[in-house]
Design a protein around this motif. Structure first.
Motif: not given
Lengths: 184, 748, 335
Positions: B10-11, B14, B643
C-alpha cells in the motif's frame, strides 16, 4: 430573530466592503467563531479561515465533489453554500471523520474503516479528490440506498476522480459496506 | 535482496492522503498572506486599448492590480523564459505588453487581503480591446500547415523519418486497402487540483532581494526554480520550490504555469507573501492536447501482410511556439511495413501553446492507426488479433533496431484468453444482448521506455533510519512508494525505517516527472545512491574495532535485517545502527548520479507494449455506448509494485474510456473561445461510466533499459484503449466513427 | 462574486416583505445554482434572503388525495420519501436522474423550479447573451448549441432571440404530473398550474417564468393521479451520470381494458420549458398501445422542431426516446 446586515451598494464607482458577521460554526465537534462576510463559502471558511485544508477545492462550482463534507450527517458540496448559512449545524470534515463517524478501525489505528479501506484497496492516486470521496462514501452509507456495486457507482458519481481510481473506490466502499472478516 | 520490490505494498503516503494531512500547493498556511486573482482576456486576438483598474483599487483590502502597464521589470530575452519542456519558439510572457494572442490569456493580477475581495475586484477591472480577426480552427486552416521547427524537445519527440520504399506504388498495387481521415478536438488535462502557487516572502540576506519559498503545483521543482530564477533574476540560493503533493497533473505541470509567474511577481514587488490559485475556468486557458486531422492509408497483400503505410498529421499550435508530439511514427514502430511515408505538419493558430497530455502523441496517433489497422484486417477478412500476429515485428523499423524486449505477442495471447476473444463472431452487428448490440474490439498500444539522468541522496541517520531524497515528483503515480521499496531492499531495511522525500529544489536534481520515465530514472538513481551508501557503510564497518569484516570485501557481504552480514555466514553481522554509531555520532550520507547506459541502450529500441480488449454495449435507438468490459495486457518490464502499477493502468484505461466517448474542449470559432470550460460541460468519466476493468502484467525481462528492468506504466495504460473501443463500436454497429469522442449523435 | 447583504428570514411573510423592499435581492435556499452563478458574475444580487429556516420542509396529504410538497424539501428527501416513491415514482426517478447525490441533498424543490439554463453563453459573461443581457444578442444560434432548444424558440414574429433550455429533470416530471405551484407574494397567495409556471423565451428571454420578483414558492401540489403503474423517465446525456439531459422524456399512462385511458408526455432538454402538448397526448387516448401509435405521437410531439446545427440530432433522438418511454411505460415489450 432576523439577522440582517447593511446592503452594500452595487456600483462600480463606489464599491463597499461587505459587512462581516460573527459566524459560529460547529466543525468536527468544536465550535469556532469567525468574522466572515456573507460571501465566504463554507469551503473557503474551512480552508482559508480555519486552515482545515483536508476539504479540497476542485472546481468551486459543484461539478466535482472534492469539497464534499457532512452537514448534520448529510453529504453536501461545501463550495455551493455560504458559511453563514451553516450556523447551528454540525459540520464534519475529513479531519474529524473518526471522532464524528464511529471511531477508528482498531485500538492501534486512528483511521476510520473507510480511510483504512481506501489505503488497502489503493482507492486513490494523487489523493486530491480522496477526502471528498471518503466523506461522500460515508454519507452514502448513511443514506442507505446503495445495495449493489452498480448502486455505489451511480451514487458515487458526484465525486470525480481524474486519476481514474473508480474501480478501487467501489471495491473499498463495498469492503466497508459488507465487511468480510478476512479482508480488512 | 528483494523483500519489497515486486510486492503489492500500500502507498506509503496513503495515510496523509486519506486523513487530509497531505498538503498541496495552495494549502500551506502563511501569516499575512495576500491573494492574487487573475483577470483573463475576453477576446482572442488584438490589443488592450485601455485597462482601468481604479474601481478595483478603490476597494478596501485591494493592494495592487498588476497589468502590462505597471508590471515590474522582468527578463527581456526569450531565452530566459524557456523552461525545461519549452518547445521551439518564443515562450508566452504574462503581462508583457498590450497584445492579446489567445483567448483567456492572463492580462492582469488583482492582489487583495482576502480571496473573496481579490475575486470581486477582478470583476471590476474594465478593459477595452481593439480586436483583430482570429483563426482558431485546424480544419479550415490546414492548407497553411507547415513543417515544425526543431529544438531541444525534439530530442525526445523526433519528427517523422524520411520515407522508406515507395508508398504510392506499393499502396496502389495492394489488393487490400483502407484510407481514412480522422479528427479529434482539444482536450484539457483537468487535474482535480487547480494550479496554485503560494510564495512565502522573507527578507533576504541583502537589502535589495528577498528570499522566496514557493509551494508550487508542478511536475518538476527544478523546472520551476530555473524559470523563477531566470525570469525574475533571483539567485538560486534565494529560492526554494517545494511540492510534496501534486493533485494530479497528467502533463499540465511539465511547464511552469502562469500562476507561478504572477505569484512571484507580486511577492517580489509587494515584498509580501502571495498565493495565486487558478479557477477551474482558467484551467482551460492552459496548454491542452492539440486538435488535429490525421490521414491514414494502409495497404496489404491478399494474405494480409502489411506493405504500405501512410500516416499524415496536421496538428495545431500557437502563433509563438511550435509544439509537436510524436503522432505519425508509431505505425512504423509497430509493423514491419516495407513502404512507409509519414508526415507531421503544424497549423499556427490564435490559441495557447498545446502541452503534453498523458501519452502525448502516442494515444493521438495510435488511436487512429489502430482503428485503421482494424479496418485493414476487416477488409482482408482476417481476425484483428490474427492480423496483428501476422504483422508482428521484433524490430523498430524507423530506428532499424531490435527491441530490447517485447512481450506483445504474450499480451495478445493472455489478453485474448482473459477476454474470451475466441467467442467473437467476426461479422459486425452479429452479437446482441437483449435489445442492445454488443461489440468486441481490440487494439495495440506502444510507448517509449525512456531513461534520463537523475541524482539522489541517501542518508543513514543517527537513529539508524534511512532517508533518501530526490527532487522528483509524485503526481499520484506512486513515486514515494516505489522509491521507498527500492531503497529498503537495497539496504536491507524494513520499510518503516525508510523515508523517501521528494518535491524540493534543495534536493539532488531529477528531471521533470513525465514520459513514464520516473520509475526507471529516479529508481535507478535511488538504487545507485543506496548501493554507494552501502559501500560507504561497509567501509566504516570494516574499520570498526574488532570488525568481523576486517578481511572481507564488499562482495562478501549482504545488507539484510538492518545489518551488514557475511554472505556465507549471516550470523556474522554488524547492525547499521552500530555502523552509524561508529561514524562519530554523525549521519552517513551519500549523493550519487545515475546516467543511462547509452552504450548498452543504443543498440536497441526500447518501448512498452500493450493489448487492449473492449466490450461495448450500444443502444442503437439512442446511440449510447457503454464500455462493459475492458482487459489490458501490459508488457512494461519489471513491475515494482503491482498494486500502484495496476492503479496507473486502470487510470489510463479510465482515461481511454473518457477520451473515446466523452472528452472534448469545444471552441466556438466565432469567438475563438472554449465554451465548455467547466467540469459540468467538459465531460470526464464519472464512477458510473466505469464497469469491469481487468489488468494483466505480462512478464517481461529486460536488462538493457536500465539496471532495474523497469519501463514505466504512466502512459501505456491509455494508449490502446480508445482504438479498442472505437473498433468495438464498429463491431457492434458496422459504423466507423472517425471523429472522437464517439458521442451518441454520431451513432444515431 | 459581488458583495451582498445577508438576511436570515424567519416566517414566509417576513421573507416576502424583505424581498419586496429590495428589488435586487434574491432568495437563497439550497444555493446550488445561485452561488454557482454568482461566482460567474451572472447573478449579482444586492442581498440574499436565506429562507432555509422557514417551516417549508414538509410533505402533507391533501384532501383531494394529492400530496403537498413544501418548497424547502430537498430533492433527495423528496425522491426517497416513501409516499413519493410509492405514489409518484415518475417524480422520484426524474429527480434521481439529475445532478449528484450531494447536490440533491442541498437543492430544494422550490429552487429546482428556479434553476437557470446551462447555456454556455449565458454562463460566460465574456460573450453576448440575450437572457443575461437583453439586447446583446444570442451567441448560441450561430455558435455551439449542442445542449440547446429545438422547440418553442420563435417569438410571435417568428424571430429567435434565445435557444436556451430549462435544465431540470424534476420539472419534466412535475409538468407531466400536472403539479401546481403555490406562491406567496405581498398581495397574498396564488397557485400557478405547472404548464404556466415556466415560459417560452419569445422576445423577453431574460424572464424564465411567471413568478413575480417578490413572490416566494411555498409548496408544490401533486394531484392525486400519480401514474405509479405505467410510467417511464428516460434521460439521454453525454455520460452515464452527473450530466445534464440532451433529451429527456417523462411518460405516464393509465391503461383500461388494454387501451390508453390517460396519457402524459413531457420532454426535457429541448425547450425553454418542459415541453408538453395536450393535443399529442389526445392522439393516444382510447388507442391500443403499439409502436405505431407511439411513433405517431412522437412525430406529432416534434412537429415544428428546428435544429441549429450541433443540436439537430435531438429531433430524431427525442422521437426515439418518446417511443421508448411509452413502450417502457406500457411494458409493451413484455405484453
Amino acid at each position: 430573530m432576523n439577522l440582517t446586515t447593511e446592503a452594500p451598494l452595487i456600483s462600480k464607482k463606489t464599491p463597499l466592503l461587505p459587512a462581516t458577521h460573527s459566524v459560529r460554526l460547529t466543525v468536527n465537534g468544536s465550535e469556532r467563531e469567525l468574522q466572515l462576510a456573507p460571501w465566504t463559502s463554507l469551503l473557503d471558511a474551512l480552508r482559508e479561515y480555519m486552515h482545515l485544508t483536508g476539504t479540497k477545492k476542485g472546481c468551486d462550482h459543484g461539478q466535482c465533489g472534492a469539497c464534499t463534507v457532512l452537514v448534520d450527517g448529510k453529504r453536501i458540496n461545501s463550495c455551493l453554500t455560504l458559511a453563514i448559512m451553516q450556523e447551528g449545524k454540525s459540520i464534519t470534515t475529513i479531519e474529524g471523520i473518526v471522532q464524528s463517524e464511529g471511531g477508528a478501525t482498531s485500538e492501534r489505528s486512528d483511521l476510520h474503516p473507510m480511510q483504512q479501506a481506501f489505503i488497502e484497496h489503493d482507492a486513490f492516486q494523487c489523493g486530491y479528490c480522496t477526502p471528498g470521496q471518503i466523506c461522500s462514501a460515508i454519507g452514502m452509507m448513511h443514506e442507505g440506498h446503495a445495495k449493489t456495486a452498480d448502486d455505489v457507482r451511480e451514487l458515487m458519481s458526484g465525486n470525480i476522480c481524474r486519476c481514474g481510481a473508480y474501480p478501487n473506490i467501489v471495491t473499498a466502499i463495498q469492503s466497508v459496506m459488507h465487511p468480510q472478516p478476512d479482508t480488512l | 535482496m528483494t523483500q519489497y520490490v515486486g510486492k503489492p505494498l500500500s502507498r506509503v503516503d496513503g495515510y496523509d492522503k486519506v486523513t487530509g494531512k497531505a498538503k498541496y500547493a495552495a494549502e500551506f498556511d502563511v501569516p499575512d498572506l495576500l491573494y492574487g486573482y487573475v483577470v483573463n482576456s475576453a477576446i482572442t486576438k488584438g490589443k488592450i486599448k485601455r485597462i482601468d483598474t481604479q474601481a478595483a483599487l478603490n476597494l478596501p483590502g485591494v493592494v495592487k492590480v498588476f497589468t502590462h502597464e505597471n508590471r515590474p521589470k522582468i527578463a527581456w530575452f526569450d531565452m530566459k523564459y524557456k523552461d525545461q519542456d519549452a518547445p521551439p519558439g518564443s515562450p508566452f510572457r504574462p503581462l508583457r505588453d498590450a497584445n492579446i494572442v489567445y483567448n483567456a490569456q492572463p492580462i492582469a493580477l488583482v492582489v487583495a487581503d482576502t480571496f473573496e475581495m481579490a475575486r470581486y475586484a477582478a470583476s471590476l477591472v474594465e478593459i477595452e480591446y481593439e480586436e483583430d480577426k482570429h483563426e482558431t480552427a485546424v480544419e479550415t486552416n490546414r492548407h497553411k500547415a507547415r513543417k515544425p521547427s526543431v529544438g531541444l524537445t525534439t530530442l525526445f519527440k523526433p519528427g517523422p523519418p524520411k520515407p522508406r520504399g515507395n508508398f504510392e506504388e506499393s499502396f496502389s498495387a495492394s489488393p487490400v486497402q483502407m484510407t481514412g481521415e480522422y479528427m479529434h478536438s482539444m482536450e484539457h488535462h483537468n487535474p482535480m487540483e487547480m494550479f496554485a502557487s503560494t510564495v512565502v516572502y522573507e527578507k533576504g540576506r541583502h537589502k535589495s532581494g528577498g528570499r522566496y519559498t514557493i509551494y508550487d503545483k508542478t511536475q518538476g521543482v527544478t523546472n520551476s526554480i530555473l524559470y523563477v530564477s531566470q525570469v525574475f533574476d533571483i539567485p538560486f540560493k534565494d529560492i526554494r520550490v517545494i511540492s510534496p503533493y501534486v493533485g494530479g497533473a497528467f502533463g499540465s505541470g511539465l511547464r511552469p504555469q502562469y500562476q507561478l509567474f504572477m505569484a512571484v511577481m507580486a511577492a517580489r514587488e509587494l515584498k509580501r507573501s502571495v498565493r495565486v490559485t487558478l479557477t477551474r475556468q482558467q484551467m482551460f486557458s492552459l496548454g491542452y492536447r492539440p486538435a488535429n486531422v490525421q490521414t491514414v492509408a494502409l495497404g496489404a497483400s491478399a494474405d494480409g501482410k502489411m506493405t504500405a503505410l501512410y500516416h499524415g498529421v496536421v496538428s495545431e499550435t500557437s502563433q509563438y511556439e511550435d509544439y509537436t508530439e510524436v503522432i505519425a511514427n508509431w505505425g512504423a514502430m509497430l509493423y514491419p511495413v516495407e513502404n512507409y511515408k509519414l508526415d507531421h505538419k503544424l497549423v499556427h493558430l490564435d490559441v495557447a501553446t498545446p502541452m503534453d497530455m498523458r501519452a502525448p502523441g502516442g494515444v493521438t496517433g495510435v488511436s487512429v492507426l489502430e482503428c485503421a489497422v482494424d479496418e485493414l484486417a476487416f477488409n482482408a477478412g482476417i481476425d484483428p488479433v490474427e492480423f496483428r500476429l501476422m504483422n508482428y515485428t521484433e524490430r523498430d523499423q524507423i530506428a532499424d533496431l531490435p527491441y530490447s524486449s517485447k512481450e506483445l505477442r504474450e499480451c495478445f495471447r493472455q489478453g485474448a484468453e482473459r477476454f474470451g476473444w475466441v467467442k467473437r463472431k467476426p461479422e459486425p452487428r452479429s452479437m446482441r444482448r437483449g435489445g442492445t448490440l454488443i461489440g468486441w474490439g481490440m487494439a495495440t498500444g506502444i510507448w517509449d521506455a525512456f531513461h534520463m539522468p537523475a541524482r539522489a541522496e541517501a542518508v543513514l541517520m543517527v537513529n539508524g533510519k534511512l532517508r533518501v531524497s530526490s527532487a522528483t515528483a509524485d503526481i499520484g503515480t506512486g513515486t514515494y512508494t516505489i522509491m521507498t521499496q527500492i531503497a529498503a531492499d537495497t539496504l536491507g531495511m524494513p520499510i518503516e525505517d525508510v523515508l523517501f522525500k521528494l518535491g524540493d529544489s534543495d534536493m539532488p536534481a531529477a528531471p521533470i516527472e513525465g514520459g513514464s520515465w520516473t520509475a526507471a530514472t529516479v529508481g535507478t538513481a535511488v538504487k545507485t545512491v543506496c548501493d554507494d551508501l552501502a559501500k560507504k557503510l561497509f567501509k566504516i564497518a570494516r574499520k570498526m574495532p574488532n570488525s568481523p569484516f576486517a578481511k572481507a570485501t564488499f562482495t562478501d557481504v549482504v545488507f539484510a535485517d538492518k545489518a551488514i552480514q557475511l554472505k556465507n555466514d549471516t550470523s556474522v553481522s554488524v547492525s547499521l545502527q552500530a555502523v552509524v554509531d561508529a561514524n562519530g555520532g554523525a549521519a552517513v550520507r551519500e549523493t550519487s548520479s545515475a546516467l543511462p547506459n547509452l552504450f548498452k541502450q543504443r543498440k536497441y529500441a526500447r518501448a512498452t507494449h500493450s493489448a487492449a480488449f473492449a466490450e461495448v454495449e450500444v443502444d442503437e435507438d439512442f446511440g449510447t455506448v457503454r464500455v462493459t468490459r475492458l482487459v489490458s495486457a501490459i508488457a512494461a518490464g519489471k513491475i515494482l509494485n503491482p498494486k500502484t502499477a495496476r492503479s496507473q493502468i486502470i487510470g489510463g484505461m479510465v482515461w481511454g474510456i473518457s477520451k473515446a466517448l466523452e472528452e472534448e474542449s469545444v471552441m466556438d470559432h466565432q469567438f475563438g473561445r472554449i465554451m465548455n470550460h467547466n467540469l459540468a460541460e467538459y465531460h470526464v468519466a464519472v464512477n458510473a461510466d466505469i464497469q469491469d476493468l481487468d489488468v494483466i502484467f505480462v512478464e517481461e525481462n529486460d536488462d538493457i533499459v536500465n539496471p532495474l528492468g523497469v519501463k514505466g506504466v504512466g502512459e501505456i495504460g491509455l494508449v490502446a484503449v480508445p482504438a479498442a473501443i472505437a473498433n468495438a463500436v464498429f463491431h457492434a454497429t458496422g459504423k466507423r466513427i472517425r471523429t472522437l469522442p464517439i458521442t451518441l449523435d454520431k451513432l444515431l | 462574486m459581488n458583495p451582498f447583504a445577508y438576511t436570515r428570514a424567519e416566517g414566509v411573510s417576513n421573507a416576502v416583505r424583505e424581498r419586496a423592499s429590495e428589488h435586487t435581492a434574491k432568495f437563497i435556499a439550497g444555493g446550488t445554482n445561485i452561488i454557482d452563478l454568482m461566482k460567474e458574475n451572472v447573478e449579482r444580487p444586492s442581498r440574499l434572503i436565506d429562507i432555509t429556516h422557514l417551516p417549508l420542509a414538509t410533505v402533507d396529504e391533501m384532501e383531494n388525495g394529492g400530496i403537498r410538497l413544501g418548497a424547502l424539501m430537498t430533492n433527495a428527501d423528496t425522491a426517497y420519501h416513501p409516499k413519493i416513491a410509492e405514489r409518484y415514482p415518475l417524480l422520484s426517478k426524474a429527480i434521481l436522474a439529475g445532478a449528484s447525490p450531494q447536490l440533491r441533498n442541498m437543492a430544494t424543490d422550490g429552487g429546482n423550479l428556479m434553476q437557470r439554463t446551462r447555456c454556455y453563453y449565458f454562463y460566460d459573461v465574456a460573450t453576448p447573451c440575450n437572457k443575461r443581457e437583453p439586447g446583446s444578442g444570442c451567441s448560441a444560434i450561430e455558435g455551439y448549441n449542442r445542449i440547446h432548444a429545438i422547440l418553442g424558440t420563435r417569438d410571435t414574429n417568428q424571430d429567435i432571440h434565445c435557444i436556451a433550455t430549462h435544465p431540470s429533470d424534476m420539472c419534466v416530471a412535475l409538468a407531466a404530473l400536472e403539479a401546481v405551484v403555490n406562491v406567496t407574494g405581498p398581495y397574498g397567495e396564488r397557485s400557478i398550474p405547472f404548464a404556466e409556471f415556466h415560459r417560452l423565451p419569445g422576445n423577453t428571454p431574460h424572464i424564465d417564468n411567471t413568478l413575480q420578483d417578490d413572490e416566494l414558492i411555498t409548496a408544490i401540489d401533486l394531484p392525486a393521479r400519480g401514474f405509479p403503474d405505467h410510467y417511464a423517465y428516460i434521460k439521454l446525456r453525454d455520460r452515464t451520470s452527473y450530466a445534464f439531459a440532451l433529451v429527456s422524456v417523462a411518460a405516464a399512462l393509465e391503461l383500461e381494458n388494454g387501451r390508453i385511458a390517460e396519457a402524459r408526455i413531457t420532454l426535457g432538454g429541448v425547450a425553454h420549458k418542459p415541453w408538453r402538448r395536450l393535443d399529442v397526448e389526445a392522439i393516444l387516448i382510447d388507442k391500443v398501445p403499439s409502436k405505431g401509435v407511439f411513433q405517431q405521437a412522437a412525430d406529432a410531439m416534434l412537429e415544428g422542431a428546428q435544429g441549429f446545427g450541433h443540436n439537430t440530432f435531438k429531433i430524431e433522438l427525442a422521437k426515439r426516446a418518446i417511443v421508448r418511454a411509452l413502450t417502457e411505460a406500457t411494458n409493451l415489450n413484455s405484453l
